[in-house]
Design a protein around this motif. Structure first.
Motif, PDB file in Angstrom:
ATOM      1  N   GLN A  82       5.655 -13.389 -16.325  1.00  0.00           N
ATOM      2  CA  GLN A  82       6.626 -12.472 -15.724  1.00  0.00           C
ATOM      3  C   GLN A  82       5.926 -11.209 -15.219  1.00  0.00           C
ATOM      4  N   SER A 126      12.870  -0.319 -20.128  1.00  0.00           N
ATOM      5  CA  SER A 126      12.953  -1.121 -18.895  1.00  0.00           C
ATOM      6  C   SER A 126      11.837  -0.748 -17.920  1.00  0.00           C
ATOM      7  N   ARG A 182      10.060  -3.651 -15.895  1.00  0.00           N
ATOM      8  CA  ARG A 182      10.954  -4.248 -14.899  1.00  0.00           C
ATOM      9  C   ARG A 182      11.269  -3.271 -13.764  1.00  0.00           C
ATOM     10  N   ASP A 212      11.198 -11.254 -21.684  1.00  0.00           N
ATOM     11  CA  ASP A 212      11.832 -10.279 -20.793  1.00  0.00           C
ATOM     12  C   ASP A 212      10.898  -9.761 -19.708  1.00  0.00           C
TER      13      ASP A 212
END
Length: 766
Positions: free
Chosen positions: A45, A290, A293, A333
């Motif tokens: 990711q 976060s 991301r 994640d």
């Protein structure tokens, strides 16, 4: 020498891997369509779908002086072939770019010895700073200055005059890295001293390939902007602590992190402290942010900094640096795009061997993972929680060190002395303490002086073997959690587990318990096994003891596997002793240092103990493995997985006895062990390899060799019969106002208890 640090490390493999990597990089540039297809299938990711980058900060700076020749050289022999070399660029008085950790020199060199009168004071980021500065020395001046360790908790054994300061060009030409990362920390400071970092970089880029260029100063990137052209390095903006102020915008880095679209206007990536991603409070992880991301959404790659095996990490990782790396890239994640690490070998193995294994990954290495008092590194040992976690973590065998209560109940606890594993300062049973010369010259509260119902009221205490000398504590939130279990409860717990292979029951002090306490621990163990349905159980039952007489007795009465423990650290064992052991034991337990002896925390060699015992068909189990880096020789690179790998594939042991079963169980499943060409970070370390490059003045002194184990060490008289103990009334707490029958005796008892309380209280504070 360094290039052959790992055993049987073929240099051709590194060369082949490097050439292969270069060809792959070319193909990626030529085939963007194929790359996009690959990204859609990638488990990573990261922003590009590629595996995270491993960046060696100043080389292998966790072991050698930062930016030294040894540090850079060691990367190739221990880390991924595409590992990027990091250089903190500093400028000298004559404008030469050197690889040196900081603009100030005192902490990382012997400059104060070479130039004692050249200490100076300048404003550094607006703060008056006294030190030795690179801008006060020409490159020729620095020929007499050598690099030293910058972190004082690390070994100074590699501080020597061979650690010369290298220029940027010298590092690039000598090591020809797959990737070269230059970090510019104080561009504004150099400008104030009429030195141009931009001019240096543009000039050096004509002869040196710069792959990455980082800085914490916005103005630096604005100034150097498009001056490299289309083939220039990737620009990476470096975030400092959130409360620090960026000098050119006068904003805190905490404010700048909220405006990532602005950062994207001049940089393709960001380098951030790992706390930006996984915040920590009281050394426990908070929920991840976060940030990764958000940065990926803005089109920025994210590189994490601050990774080192020998720094304090969150308790959640159980002192396992490999677990920390995995949490930043294999959490479901997000994944960071790279790691800036002082120990690039661990980062390399985390990315290549242990990422995305999944809970159903097949076993690649055949050996037994045996717990030591359960998951003793995470919970108080021998408690229900410690055993439950050991099973969950993948232990093959869970263990029970059997102790006996005064009413004959066998239960699990590491020591007969309850004070070593329980909180007993506030217990009403302190007056039952006694001196037992067979165990210790100091008084203690022993299990055979309390009934099982009384022992169950005590509070367990987590083991902290490195609290006194290193201030390292284990999982404080759970330091008193869990409850002790009887042997019967332990066996039922194991029997209900579908993943366990079996149990190991440790029996000690059988002769003393028979003669002095009227307790037959051997009979209690065998009876409990039978009552718990283990007579014909499908699980393995292993009974261990350091007393041959115990195992002889057990062999006469049962068919369970017996394991002989050699308590001493030895260098060899006589054939006659092995033959004696073979008569009553099916396996042998030895200590780690009997296989890899150490001196001053360096491995001095390797014995052939395992080979000799296995020649007689005796499997060898080794104890005790711990995750804390201070428990390991420097040769294992502050990485518990490296130590396990060296014992399993290097020495060939049949099992590891560990307080952290998860680390060993995960190692069994690592994918790199299934490959035909084992990567360098999964090759066992070469015994005494580091001693070859230790500074001669720091070589550890020669020590007397460990003894040879003989048949005389094995032979013991048979266990004595059980001697009935005269019945006694268990005393309760003695009221303070009650007069003792003899005044002098009463005073002596009071003094003893007071001293006992002080000792116990001090131990609990450790």
């Amino acid at each position: 020498m360094i290039t052959s640090y790992m055993q049987d490390n073929p240099s051709m493999f590194v060369s082949r891997a490097s050439k292969f990597l270069l060809s792959v990089l070319v193909l990626i540039q030529l085939l963007p369509t194929q790359l996009l297809a690959q990204r859609s299938k990638s488990p990573w990711q990261t922003l590009t779908g590629e595996a995270p980058l491993v960046i060696a900060r100043g080389g292998f700076s966790g072991l050698f002086p930062d930016s030294s020749f040894n540090a850079y050289s060691f990367v190739a022999s221990t880390s991924a072939p595409d590992a990027v070399l990091w250089c903190d660029v500093q400028l000298t008085k004559d404008g030469v770019g050197i690889c040196f950790p900081y603009v100030t020199m005192y902490n990382d060199s012997n400059v104060q010895d070479a130039y004692p009168k050249k200490k100076n004071s300048y404003l550094l980021n607006g703060v008056p700073t006294q030190d030795w500065f690179t801008v006060d020395f020409t490159s020729r001046d620095l020929n007499t200055v050598f690099l030293t360790r910058g972190v004082l908790s690390r070994s100074n054994a590699f501080d020597n005059t061979q650690n010369v300061i290298s220029t940027v060009q010298e590092v690039a030409s000598e090591f020809k890295p797959a990737g070269f990362w230059l970090n510019v920390q104080h561009d504004a400071f150099y400008t104030q001293h009429n030195l141009s970092m931009s001019s240096f970089l543009l000039t050096v880029s004509k002869t040196v390939i710069i792959d990455y260029l980082s800085s914490p100063e916005v103005s630096f990137f604005r100034n150097i902007g498009g001056r490299f052209g289309k083939t220039g390095p990737k620009f990476v903006f470096r975030f400092l602590d959130k409360d620090d102020v960026e000098v050119s915008t006068n904003q805190t880095y905490g404010s700048l992190m909220k405006n990532l679209t602005f950062i994207k206007t001049f940089a393709s990536g960001v380098l951030v402290p790992k706390s930006y991603i996984w915040p920590v409070k009281d050394q426990y992880l908070l929920p991840h942010t976060s940030f990764v991301r958000d940065a990926h959404t803005a089109g920025l790659q994210v590189y994490g900094s601050g990774f080192a095996n020998d720094f304090d990490i969150a308790y959640n990782y159980s002192y396992d640096p490999l677990a920390e790396y995995l949490s930043f890239m294999d959490n479901g994640d997000f994944s960071v795009d790279g790691f800036l690490s002082d120990f690039p070998s661990t980062a390399s193995s985390a990315v290549d061997c242990f990422s995305h294994l999944g809970s159903n990954a097949s076993t690649q290495v055949d050996f037994l993972v045996i717990s030591k008092n359960g998951a003793n590194g995470d919970y108080p040992g021998s408690t229900d929680l410690a055993y439950t976690k050991a099973i969950k973590d993948g232990a093959d065998i869970i263990d029970c060190a059997v102790q006996m209560s005064s009413d004959g109940i066998p239960f699990c606890l590491n020591s007969t002395n309850l004070g070593e594993s329980m909180n007993i300062v506030q217990t009403p049973f302190r007056n039952r303490s006694a001196t037992v010369p067979e165990f210790n010259s100091l008084a203690g509260l022993y299990s055979f002086n309390l009934a099982w119902s009384e022992i169950q009221t005590l509070t367990p205490a987590i083991s902290n073997p490195y609290s006194r000398n290193f201030h390292m504590f284990r999982n404080p939130r759970e330091r008193s959690s869990g409850k002790l279990v009887s042997l019967s409860e332990f066996l039922n717990l194991a029997n209900n587990s579908s993943s366990l292979v079996g149990v190991l029951i440790n029996v000690e002090h059988a002769a003393y318990l028979r003669e002095k306490q009227g307790l037959d621990v051997v009979k209690a163990v065998l009876d409990t096994l039978k009552e718990s349905g283990y007579s014909y159980a499908t699980k393995r039952v292993m009974i261990q003891s350091s007393n041959s007489s115990v195992l002889v007795d057990i062999k006469k009465q049962s068919r369970y596997e017996t394991v002989y423990q050699v308590e001493e650290t030895i260098r060899d064992i006589q054939d006659s002793a092995i033959q004696d052991i073979k008569k009553f034991a099916d396996a042998v337990v030895v200590g780690r240092f009997s296989l890899y002896p150490i001196s001053a925390s360096f491995i001095t060699g390797q014995t052939n103990l395992v080979e000799r015992l296995q020649k007689f068909k005796l499997p060898v189990y080794v104890e005790t493995f711990r995750n804390e880096f201070v428990s390991q020789a420097y040769d294992f690179l502050s990485d518990a997985t490296v130590e396990i790998n060296t014992h399993v594939t290097g020495a060939g042991v049949s099992g590891t006895i560990t307080e952290f079963p998860l680390t060993a169980a995960r190692y069994k499943r690592n994918r790199c062990m299934a490959r035909k060409d084992t990567p360098v970070y999964m090759i066992p370390v070469r015994p005494a390899g580091l001693l070859e490059i230790v500074s001669p003045t720091f070589l550890p002194p020669a020590e007397a060799p460990n003894p040879v184990f003989t048949d005389a060490d094995v032979t013991e008289p048979p266990l004595p019969p059980v001697t009935a103990k005269a019945p006694t009334t268990s005393p309760g707490p003695l009221p303070t106002d009650k007069k003792a029958p003899n005044g002098q005796t009463r005073v002596t008892l009071s003094v003893f208890l007071s001293a006992f309380d002080v000792v116990l209280a001090s131990l609990l504070l450790l």
